[in-house]
Design an enzyme around this catalytic site. Structure first.
Site, PDB file in Angstrom:
ATOM      1  N   GLU A 170      -9.866   5.828  -5.367  1.00 42.30           N
ATOM      2  CA  GLU A 170      -8.930   5.435  -4.186  1.00 42.30           C
ATOM      3  C   GLU A 170      -7.460   4.484  -4.615  1.00 42.30           C
ATOM      4  O   GLU A 170      -8.117   3.294  -4.921  1.00 42.30           O
ATOM      5  CB  GLU A 170      -9.758   5.258  -2.804  1.00 42.30           C
ATOM      6  CG  GLU A 170      -9.081   6.049  -1.721  1.00 42.30           C
ATOM      7  CD  GLU A 170      -8.505   7.055  -1.351  1.00 42.30           C
ATOM      8  OE1 GLU A 170      -7.749   7.029  -2.263  1.00 42.30           O
ATOM      9  OE2 GLU A 170      -8.503   7.415  -0.381  1.00 42.30           O
ATOM     10  N   ARG A 188       6.437   6.116  -4.385  1.00 46.03           N
ATOM     11  CA  ARG A 188       5.020   6.146  -5.175  1.00 46.03           C
ATOM     12  C   ARG A 188       5.251   6.065  -6.866  1.00 46.03           C
ATOM     13  O   ARG A 188       4.709   5.270  -7.305  1.00 46.03           O
ATOM     14  CB  ARG A 188       4.241   7.192  -5.625  1.00 46.03           C
ATOM     15  CG  ARG A 188       3.692   7.571  -3.902  1.00 46.03           C
ATOM     16  CD  ARG A 188       3.283   9.574  -4.832  1.00 46.03           C
ATOM     17  NE  ARG A 188       2.888  10.494  -3.125  1.00 46.03           N
ATOM     18  CZ  ARG A 188       1.749   9.791  -2.605  1.00 46.03           C
ATOM     19  NH1 ARG A 188       1.125   9.074  -2.400  1.00 46.03           N
ATOM     20  NH2 ARG A 188       1.901  11.231  -1.339  1.00 46.03           N
ATOM     21  N   ASP A 226       3.143   5.751  -1.224  1.00 55.81           N
ATOM     22  CA  ASP A 226       4.129   6.317  -0.397  1.00 55.81           C
ATOM     23  C   ASP A 226       4.534   5.672   0.973  1.00 55.81           C
ATOM     24  O   ASP A 226       3.383   5.462   1.519  1.00 55.81           O
ATOM     25  CB  ASP A 226       3.499   7.860  -0.828  1.00 55.81           C
ATOM     26  CG  ASP A 226       2.903   8.135   0.528  1.00 55.81           C
ATOM     27  OD1 ASP A 226       1.954   8.038   0.279  1.00 55.81           O
ATOM     28  OD2 ASP A 226       3.144   8.856   1.341  1.00 55.81           O
ATOM     29  N   GLY A 255      -2.449   9.486  -3.233  1.00 55.16           N
ATOM     30  CA  GLY A 255      -2.283   8.188  -4.026  1.00 55.16           C
ATOM     31  C   GLY A 255      -2.544   7.787  -4.762  1.00 55.16           C
ATOM     32  O   GLY A 255      -2.668   6.736  -5.825  1.00 55.16           O
ATOM     33  N   LYS A 299      -8.226  -3.053   2.570  1.00 51.86           N
ATOM     34  CA  LYS A 299      -7.677  -4.070   4.007  1.00 51.86           C
ATOM     35  C   LYS A 299      -8.933  -3.877   4.581  1.00 51.86           C
ATOM     36  O   LYS A 299      -9.342  -3.665   5.126  1.00 51.86           O
ATOM     37  CB  LYS A 299      -6.571  -3.111   4.896  1.00 51.86           C
ATOM     38  CG  LYS A 299      -5.809  -2.092   4.696  1.00 51.86           C
ATOM     39  CD  LYS A 299      -4.673  -1.723   5.266  1.00 51.86           C
ATOM     40  CE  LYS A 299      -3.260  -1.400   4.549  1.00 51.86           C
ATOM     41  NZ  LYS A 299      -2.322  -0.774   5.392  1.00 51.86           N
ATOM     42  N   ASP A 351      -7.744   2.353   4.671  1.00 51.86           N
ATOM     43  CA  ASP A 351      -7.478   0.874   5.648  1.00 51.86           C
ATOM     44  C   ASP A 351      -8.597   1.255   6.768  1.00 51.86           C
ATOM     45  O   ASP A 351      -9.256   0.205   6.557  1.00 51.86           O
ATOM     46  CB  ASP A 351      -5.677   2.597   6.131  1.00 51.86           C
ATOM     47  CG  ASP A 351      -5.281   1.561   7.240  1.00 51.86           C
ATOM     48  OD1 ASP A 351      -6.217   0.424   7.822  1.00 51.86           O
ATOM     49  OD2 ASP A 351      -4.407   1.961   7.564  1.00 51.86           O
ATOM     50  N   PHE A 406       1.646  -2.566   5.682  1.00 48.25           N
ATOM     51  CA  PHE A 406       1.992  -1.124   5.173  1.00 48.25           C
ATOM     52  C   PHE A 406       2.475  -1.636   3.141  1.00 48.25           C
ATOM     53  O   PHE A 406       3.650  -1.719   3.324  1.00 48.25           O
ATOM     54  CB  PHE A 406       2.658  -0.499   6.038  1.00 48.25           C
ATOM     55  CG  PHE A 406       2.584   0.779   5.165  1.00 48.25           C
ATOM     56  CD1 PHE A 406       1.318   1.770   6.072  1.00 48.25           C
ATOM     57  CD2 PHE A 406       3.702   1.337   4.803  1.00 48.25           C
ATOM     58  CE1 PHE A 406       1.725   2.778   5.223  1.00 48.25           C
ATOM     59  CE2 PHE A 406       3.677   2.999   3.977  1.00 48.25           C
ATOM     60  CZ  PHE A 406       2.025   3.423   4.309  1.00 48.25           C
ATOM     61  N   VAL A 407       1.810  -0.637   2.298  1.00 44.50           N
ATOM     62  CA  VAL A 407       2.158  -1.027   0.468  1.00 44.50           C
ATOM     63  C   VAL A 407       2.599  -0.051   0.703  1.00 44.50           C
ATOM     64  O   VAL A 407       1.638   1.209   0.441  1.00 44.50           O
ATOM     65  CB  VAL A 407       1.191  -2.081  -0.236  1.00 44.50           C
ATOM     66  CG1 VAL A 407       0.650  -3.750   1.148  1.00 44.50           C
ATOM     67  CG2 VAL A 407       0.167  -1.416   0.321  1.00 44.50           C
TER      68      VAL A 407
HETATM   69  P1  IMP Z   1      -7.631   5.472   6.063  1.00 41.18           P
HETATM   70  O1  IMP Z   1      -9.010   6.517   5.991  1.00 41.18           O
HETATM   71  O2  IMP Z   1      -7.026   5.107   7.656  1.00 41.18           O
HETATM   72  O3  IMP Z   1      -9.010   4.437   5.576  1.00 41.18           O
HETATM   73  O4  IMP Z   1      -6.672   6.003   5.276  1.00 41.18           O
HETATM   74  C1  IMP Z   1      -6.469   6.124   3.907  1.00 41.18           C
HETATM   75  C2  IMP Z   1      -5.635   6.615   3.082  1.00 41.18           C
HETATM   76  O5  IMP Z   1      -4.268   5.925   4.581  1.00 41.18           O
HETATM   77  C3  IMP Z   1      -4.804   5.872   1.798  1.00 41.18           C
HETATM   78  O6  IMP Z   1      -5.284   7.289   0.526  1.00 41.18           O
HETATM   79  C4  IMP Z   1      -3.583   5.806   1.873  1.00 41.18           C
HETATM   80  O7  IMP Z   1      -3.095   7.348   1.528  1.00 41.18           O
HETATM   81  C5  IMP Z   1      -3.139   6.139   3.539  1.00 41.18           C
HETATM   82  N1  IMP Z   1      -3.001   4.824   3.570  1.00 41.18           N
HETATM   83  C6  IMP Z   1      -3.405   3.271   4.317  1.00 41.18           C
HETATM   84  N2  IMP Z   1      -2.805   2.389   3.754  1.00 41.18           N
HETATM   85  C7  IMP Z   1      -1.438   2.668   2.658  1.00 41.18           C
HETATM   86  C8  IMP Z   1      -0.854   1.694   2.926  1.00 41.18           C
HETATM   87  O8  IMP Z   1      -0.316   0.817   3.172  1.00 41.18           O
HETATM   88  N3  IMP Z   1       0.078   2.249   1.998  1.00 41.18           N
HETATM   89  C9  IMP Z   1       0.101   3.601   1.701  1.00 41.18           C
HETATM   90  N4  IMP Z   1      -0.676   4.100   1.745  1.00 41.18           N
HETATM   91  C10 IMP Z   1      -2.197   3.969   2.941  1.00 41.18           C
HETATM   92 MG    MG Z   2      -4.872   8.564  -0.357  1.00 41.68          MG
END
Ligand code: IMP
Ligand code: MG
Length: 179
Positions: free
Chosen positions: A103, A169, A163, A48, A135, A107, A156-157
């Site tokens: 990064e 992407r 992606d 990403g 977020k 999320d 969700f973006v």
């Molecule tokens: P986390 O482990 O929950 O913080 O998730 C982070 C990973 O989830 C990021 O590196 C992204 O690859 C993916 N992700 C989280 N939110 C989004 C979104 O809104 N769009 C696309 N990918 C996301």
């Molecule tokens: Mg990622």
């Protein structure tokens, strides 16, 4: 069969190309001044962050090496699986170095906290984190973000590296996906 995701799934452009470009210039200046006189290892978290890193590293006026790592907590879903796996590790030795982890988005913070703990075991001089989007759900896990492009809501973006099921992407802007 896997489904093709097109930009018809986008509800609206949320952050424009120009807004992204301007913010990256600001971040680059801040990082350049914070690390003045030092070297950096910029760690791009695949996949990403590849576009963000490509632009960000060119806005940082410091001697720097770029390396890549990859972790996954999402699989193909739009909801975290709750489990992180390391898919690709660094090539560079980071011992005693300034590491800037780049990064795309935080999320739950699960992915980044896993990666930071993993990198910390190699005794770098510093680990700083730069994310394009943060977020509010990250507040639970409280990953410390040193440089943040944009604080966003829990939508969700996609685009600019982010992606949906592997697609979109390549969009030059960040868009919100229809619910
Ligand atoms: P986390 O482990 O929950 O913080 O998730 C982070 C990973 O989830 C990021 O590196 C992204 O690859 C993916 N992700 C989280 N939110 C989004 C979104 O809104 N769009 C696309 N990918 C996301
Ligand atoms: Mg990622």
């Amino acid at each position: 069969m896997s489904e093709t995701v097109t930009n018809k799934t986008i509800e609206k452009i949320f952050i424009t190309e120009t807004e992204i470009k301007n913010r990256i210039e600001e971040l680059g200046k801040e990082i350049t001044s914070d690390f003045a006189g030092q070297e950096l290892i910029v760690v791009c978290v695949l996949r990403g962050a590849f576009i963000f890193t490509a632009d960000l590293c060119r806005s940082i006026d410091l001697p720097q090496k770029i390396d890549f790592m990859s972790a996954s907590s999402y699989g193909n879903a739009t909801k975290s699986s709750g489990k992180v796996t390391l898919e690709k590790d660094l090539t560079e030795n980071i011992e005693g170095k300034n590491v800037l982890v780049v990064e795309d988005i935080i999320d739950s913070g699960l992915t980044l906290s896993y990666l930071i703990n993993h990198l910390a075991t190699r005794n770098p001089k510093t680990i700083k984190v730069c994310v394009l989007c943060n977020k509010p759900s990250n507040e639970q896990r409280n990953v410390k973000v040193d440089y943040c492009g944009f604080k966003i809501e829990n939508d969700f973006v996609v685009g600019y590296g982010l992606d949906n099921k592997g697609f979109l992407r390549n969009l030059p802007y960040i868009g919100i996906v229809k619910k």
